[in-house]
Write an enzyme that holds these catalytic residues in place. Structure first.
Site, PDB file in Angstrom:
ATOM      1  CD  GLU A 154      -2.441   2.008  -3.144  1.00 29.45           C
ATOM      2  OE1 GLU A 154      -3.355   2.255  -2.358  1.00 29.45           O
ATOM      3  OE2 GLU A 154      -1.251   1.954  -2.788  1.00 29.45           O
TER       4      GLU A 154
ATOM      5  CG  HIS B 236      -2.030   1.010   1.114  1.00 34.02           C
ATOM      6  ND1 HIS B 236      -1.828   2.360   1.329  1.00 34.02           N
ATOM      7  CD2 HIS B 236      -3.343   0.879   0.779  1.00 34.02           C
ATOM      8  CE1 HIS B 236      -2.970   3.004   1.142  1.00 34.02           C
ATOM      9  NE2 HIS B 236      -3.902   2.132   0.811  1.00 34.02           N
TER      10      HIS B 236
END
Length: 255
Positions: free
Chosen positions: A167, A95
């Site tokens: 993302e 992430h």
């Protein structure tokens, strides 16, 4: 045919009360939903509580991170074996917040990917570019580099049964979001990049969108052929908003 997956990343949010309340709300909102996988990743300290609250539901348990080591003198870490033992299935790695705040490299993330596969857990590999990289036209190069860290060390077969979350960092928590067409173009690039090595693996890999997905933009995003669900941040903390996203994915992929 790929089965969409919507996963909620709770990040650093939660309390014993909130876990009970939010999961109760999700169970109610999603009781009749079919055709879309659902998972939530609470903070590690609440995983056991979440597991009990999810019992008997179709919502899978996930986690937000894992260490590369399985045991030993690694204070504060959580191993893949521990996550498996507690019932977690989908483990977020790479992430952007981990890459940024903890300086996690592509190489370290590839090692985490390998450990998860070895233990029998499902990696949710986050990749994506910063605003500066996006503006410089480097989106594809950045995504390719992050994918290659896994491809070059573990081989393309490592992506069998794995999940990728695209993302765009400039869209996380900012309220900005890539247009459906922009997101689709990157998702197609990711799939094509894997297909260069194995078309069958590329065809089955789930590629989620993870840039400020909410109950307003989800339906349009999910109409795109290479967007297989979402990794949801803020909206996953509200049962009704998260349910709208899940239902939109189920509906779009049934059509």
């Amino acid at each position: 045919m790929r089965h969409p997956l919507v996963m909620g990343n709770w990040k650093l949010n939660g309390s014993t009360h909130m876990v009970n309340e939010l999961i109760a709300g999700l169970r109610k909102e999603l009781s009749t939903v079919d055709g879309c996988g659902v998972a939530i990743a609470p903070p590690a300290i609440y995983l056991n509580q979440a597991k009990h609250e999810l019992a008997g539901s179709r919502i899978a348990l996930g986690a937000q991170n894992v260490d590369v080591n399985l045991s030993g003198a690694f204070t504060g870490e959580t191993s893949a074996e521990m996550l498996k033992d507690i019932g977690a299935q989908y483990i977020i790695i790479g992430h952007s917040e981990r890459r940024t705040y903890h300086q996690e490299s592509d190489e370290l993330i590839a090692k985490k990917f390998g450990v998860l596969k070895e233990i029998g857990l499902i990696p949710v590999l986050c990749i994506g570019e910063s605003e500066a990289e996006n503006e410089a036209g480097q989106t594809e190069a950045v995504c390719a580099k992050q994918l290659d860290a896994v491809l070059n060390t573990l081989g393309v077969k490592a992506f069998e049964g794995a999940v990728i979350a695209y993302e765009p960092i400039w869209a996380i928590g900012t309220g900005k979001s890539a247009t459906p067409a922009q997101a689709q173009a990157v998702h197609k690039f990711i799939r094509d990049h894997i297909a260069k090595q194995d078309a069958a693996v590329a065809a089955q890999v789930i590629i989620q969108y993870g840039g400020s997905v909410n109950d307003k933009n989800a339906a349009e995003l999910f109409t795109q052929p290479d967007i297989d669900g979402a990794l949801v941040g803020g909206a996953s903390l509200k049962a009704d908003a998260f349910a709208v996203i899940v239902k939109a994915a189920a509906k779009a992929k049934k059509a």
